[in-house]
Design a protein around this motif. Structure first.
Motif, PDB file in Angstrom:
ATOM      1  N   ARG A   1      -5.249  -1.403   5.405  1.00 59.06           N
ATOM      2  CA  ARG A   1      -4.276  -1.540   6.497  1.00 59.06           C
ATOM      3  C   ARG A   1      -4.974  -1.821   7.813  1.00 59.06           C
ATOM      4  O   ARG A   1      -4.528  -2.658   8.599  1.00 59.06           O
ATOM      5  CB  ARG A   1      -3.431  -0.269   6.623  1.00 59.06           C
ATOM      6  CG  ARG A   1      -2.403  -0.117   5.533  1.00 59.06           C
ATOM      7  CD  ARG A   1      -1.640   1.175   5.691  1.00 59.06           C
ATOM      8  NE  ARG A   1      -0.613   1.321   4.665  1.00 59.06           N
ATOM      9  CZ  ARG A   1       0.163   2.384   4.557  1.00 59.06           C
ATOM     10  NH1 ARG A   1       0.053   3.398   5.416  1.00 59.06           N
ATOM     11  NH2 ARG A   1       1.066   2.452   3.595  1.00 59.06           N
ATOM     12  N   ARG A   2      -6.076  -1.129   8.071  1.00 59.33           N
ATOM     13  CA  ARG A   2      -6.816  -1.320   9.316  1.00 59.33           C
ATOM     14  C   ARG A   2      -7.349  -2.746   9.420  1.00 59.33           C
ATOM     15  O   ARG A   2      -7.169  -3.419  10.434  1.00 59.33           O
ATOM     16  CB  ARG A   2      -7.977  -0.322   9.401  1.00 59.33           C
ATOM     17  CG  ARG A   2      -8.770  -0.420  10.708  1.00 59.33           C
ATOM     18  CD  ARG A   2     -10.215   0.024  10.544  1.00 59.33           C
ATOM     19  NE  ARG A   2     -10.896  -0.582   9.422  1.00 59.33           N
ATOM     20  CZ  ARG A   2     -11.354  -1.840   9.391  1.00 59.33           C
ATOM     21  NH1 ARG A   2     -11.187  -2.646  10.412  1.00 59.33           N
ATOM     22  NH2 ARG A   2     -11.976  -2.297   8.331  1.00 59.33           N
TER      23      ARG A   2
ATOM     24  N   THR B   1       0.810  -1.227   0.000  1.00 60.72           N
ATOM     25  CA  THR B   1       0.000   0.000   0.000  1.00 60.72           C
ATOM     26  C   THR B   1       0.839   1.270   0.000  1.00 60.72           C
ATOM     27  O   THR B   1       0.303   2.353  -0.251  1.00 60.72           O
ATOM     28  CB  THR B   1      -0.988   0.023   1.178  1.00 60.72           C
ATOM     29  OG1 THR B   1      -0.259  -0.102   2.407  1.00 60.72           O
ATOM     30  CG2 THR B   1      -2.022  -1.093   1.068  1.00 60.72           C
TER      31      THR B   1
ATOM     32  N   TRP C   1     -10.895  -5.530   0.046  1.00 61.46           N
ATOM     33  CA  TRP C   1     -10.082  -4.354  -0.280  1.00 61.46           C
ATOM     34  C   TRP C   1      -9.001  -4.703  -1.295  1.00 61.46           C
ATOM     35  O   TRP C   1      -8.671  -3.877  -2.158  1.00 61.46           O
ATOM     36  CB  TRP C   1      -9.473  -3.746   0.981  1.00 61.46           C
ATOM     37  CG  TRP C   1     -10.481  -3.187   1.926  1.00 61.46           C
ATOM     38  CD1 TRP C   1     -10.621  -3.488   3.261  1.00 61.46           C
ATOM     39  CD2 TRP C   1     -11.522  -2.225   1.647  1.00 61.46           C
ATOM     40  NE1 TRP C   1     -11.663  -2.785   3.796  1.00 61.46           N
ATOM     41  CE2 TRP C   1     -12.238  -2.003   2.829  1.00 61.46           C
ATOM     42  CE3 TRP C   1     -11.912  -1.553   0.495  1.00 61.46           C
ATOM     43  CZ2 TRP C   1     -13.309  -1.124   2.908  1.00 61.46           C
ATOM     44  CZ3 TRP C   1     -12.994  -0.683   0.557  1.00 61.46           C
ATOM     45  CH2 TRP C   1     -13.677  -0.470   1.765  1.00 61.46           C
TER      46      TRP C   1
ATOM     47  N   GLU D   1      -5.704   8.041  -2.174  1.00 58.46           N
ATOM     48  CA  GLU D   1      -6.305   6.892  -1.492  1.00 58.46           C
ATOM     49  C   GLU D   1      -5.879   6.791  -0.023  1.00 58.46           C
ATOM     50  O   GLU D   1      -6.296   5.889   0.686  1.00 58.46           O
ATOM     51  CB  GLU D   1      -5.949   5.587  -2.216  1.00 58.46           C
ATOM     52  CG  GLU D   1      -6.600   5.412  -3.557  1.00 58.46           C
ATOM     53  CD  GLU D   1      -8.086   5.132  -3.484  1.00 58.46           C
ATOM     54  OE1 GLU D   1      -8.674   5.100  -2.381  1.00 58.46           O
ATOM     55  OE2 GLU D   1      -8.672   4.942  -4.564  1.00 58.46           O
ATOM     56  N   MET D   2      -5.048   7.710   0.425  1.00 64.00           N
ATOM     57  CA  MET D   2      -4.487   7.661   1.780  1.00 64.00           C
ATOM     58  C   MET D   2      -5.558   7.460   2.859  1.00 64.00           C
ATOM     59  O   MET D   2      -5.384   6.657   3.760  1.00 64.00           O
ATOM     60  CB  MET D   2      -3.701   8.950   2.069  1.00 64.00           C
ATOM     61  CG  MET D   2      -3.150   9.030   3.484  1.00 64.00           C
ATOM     62  SD  MET D   2      -1.633   8.144   3.736  1.00 64.00           S
ATOM     63  CE  MET D   2      -0.519   9.045   2.696  1.00 64.00           C
ATOM     64  N   TYR D   3      -6.657   8.191   2.774  1.00 58.88           N
ATOM     65  CA  TYR D   3      -7.674   8.137   3.834  1.00 58.88           C
ATOM     66  C   TYR D   3      -8.868   7.291   3.456  1.00 58.88           C
ATOM     67  O   TYR D   3      -9.897   7.348   4.123  1.00 58.88           O
ATOM     68  CB  TYR D   3      -8.098   9.556   4.215  1.00 58.88           C
ATOM     69  CG  TYR D   3      -6.930  10.341   4.740  1.00 58.88           C
ATOM     70  CD1 TYR D   3      -6.360  10.032   5.975  1.00 58.88           C
ATOM     71  CD2 TYR D   3      -6.344  11.344   3.982  1.00 58.88           C
ATOM     72  CE1 TYR D   3      -5.257  10.720   6.447  1.00 58.88           C
ATOM     73  CE2 TYR D   3      -5.238  12.039   4.450  1.00 58.88           C
ATOM     74  CZ  TYR D   3      -4.705  11.723   5.678  1.00 58.88           C
ATOM     75  OH  TYR D   3      -3.603  12.404   6.149  1.00 58.88           O
ATOM     76  N   SER D   4      -8.740   6.511   2.406  1.00 57.52           N
ATOM     77  CA  SER D   4      -9.838   5.618   2.045  1.00 57.52           C
ATOM     78  C   SER D   4      -9.291   4.205   1.873  1.00 57.52           C
ATOM     79  O   SER D   4      -9.136   3.486   2.856  1.00 57.52           O
ATOM     80  CB  SER D   4     -10.584   6.133   0.810  1.00 57.52           C
ATOM     81  OG  SER D   4      -9.683   6.380  -0.243  1.00 57.52           O
TER      82      SER D   4
ATOM     83  N   THR E   1      -6.309   2.865   1.229  1.00 54.08           N
ATOM     84  CA  THR E   1      -5.070   2.546   1.955  1.00 54.08           C
ATOM     85  C   THR E   1      -5.343   2.369   3.446  1.00 54.08           C
ATOM     86  O   THR E   1      -4.926   1.376   4.055  1.00 54.08           O
ATOM     87  CB  THR E   1      -4.013   3.659   1.748  1.00 54.08           C
ATOM     88  OG1 THR E   1      -3.794   3.813   0.339  1.00 54.08           O
ATOM     89  CG2 THR E   1      -2.709   3.316   2.436  1.00 54.08           C
ATOM     90  N   ASP E   2      -6.060   3.308   4.015  1.00 55.84           N
ATOM     91  CA  ASP E   2      -6.382   3.240   5.438  1.00 55.84           C
ATOM     92  C   ASP E   2      -7.244   2.013   5.760  1.00 55.84           C
ATOM     93  O   ASP E   2      -6.980   1.303   6.729  1.00 55.84           O
ATOM     94  CB  ASP E   2      -7.111   4.515   5.863  1.00 55.84           C
ATOM     95  CG  ASP E   2      -7.422   4.524   7.340  1.00 55.84           C
ATOM     96  OD1 ASP E   2      -6.476   4.434   8.149  1.00 55.84           O
ATOM     97  OD2 ASP E   2      -8.618   4.618   7.677  1.00 55.84           O
ATOM     98  N   GLN E   3      -8.226   1.745   4.931  1.00 60.00           N
ATOM     99  CA  GLN E   3      -9.153   0.636   5.196  1.00 60.00           C
ATOM    100  C   GLN E   3      -8.458  -0.725   5.135  1.00 60.00           C
ATOM    101  O   GLN E   3      -8.661  -1.573   5.997  1.00 60.00           O
ATOM    102  CB  GLN E   3     -10.315   0.666   4.202  1.00 60.00           C
ATOM    103  CG  GLN E   3     -11.273   1.802   4.447  1.00 60.00           C
ATOM    104  CD  GLN E   3     -12.109   1.565   5.687  1.00 60.00           C
ATOM    105  OE1 GLN E   3     -11.615   1.521   6.814  1.00 60.00           O
ATOM    106  NE2 GLN E   3     -13.391   1.398   5.480  1.00 60.00           N
TER     107      GLN E   3
END
Length: 126
Positions: free
Chosen positions: A43-44, A27, A83, A34-37, A39-41
Motif C-alpha cells: 500500500r505504501r 489487500t 510486492w 500481513e497487516m504490518y508487513s 499489506t503495509d509495504q
C-alpha cells in the motif's frame, strides 16, 4: 492539445491513483498477520507513486529535480510490482489479477520514463 497546469491532469497521475486504489482493494483480503508487513509495504509503495508524481510536478522549475522525482516514482512502481509478486507467491492474490496490476505498473513506469526522457517539454522555462 490542452495545456496541463496541475498534476492531477496528468494521465500518469490518474493511472497511479487508479492503481493504488486497486492495491488497497485487493489487500483488504490479505491475512491479518500481513497487516504490518506485506499489506503495509504494498500500500505504501503504490500510494507513493502518485504522491511523488505530484511532488515532481511542483519541482519542474528545475529539470534535474523534476527528473529525479520521476525516477523515484518509477522505483516505487517497480517496488509495487515486487510486492505483487510476493502476494502471488504467498497465494494471497490470484496470478491473473496480479498480472493486470503488474502491467498497470509497467504502463506507469513507461510513461514516467517517457516524461523524463523529454523533460524539457514538461519543465517551466524561466
Amino acid at each position: 492539445m490542452k495545456l496541463i497546469t496541475h498534476h492531477w491532469e496528468l494521465d500518469v497521475y490518474k493511472l497511479a491513483m487508479e492503481m493504488s486504489k486497486n492495491v488497497f482493494q485487493v489487500t483488504k483480503a490479505f491475512p491479518r498477520e500481513e497487516m504490518y508487513s506485506l499489506t503495509d509495504q504494498i500500500r505504501r509503495s503504490a500510494r507513493a507513486v502518485s504522491a511523488i508524481i505530484a511532488e515532481g510536478w511542483r519541482r519542474r522549475k528545475y529539470e534535474a529535480a523534476f527528473v529525479d522525482k520521476l525516477n523515484q516514482a518509477e522505483a516505487e512502481a517497480a517496488e509495487t510490482q515486487t510486492w505483487l509478486e510476493h502476494a502471488v507467491n504467498c497465494e494471497y492474490l490470484p496470478r491473473r489479477e496480479a498480472r493486470e496490476m503488474h502491467r498497470t505498473c509497467s504502463r506507469i513506469i513507461g510513461k514516467l520514463v517517457k516524461m523524463g526522457n523529454d523533460a524539457t517539454k514538461w519543465t517551466i522555462k524561466r
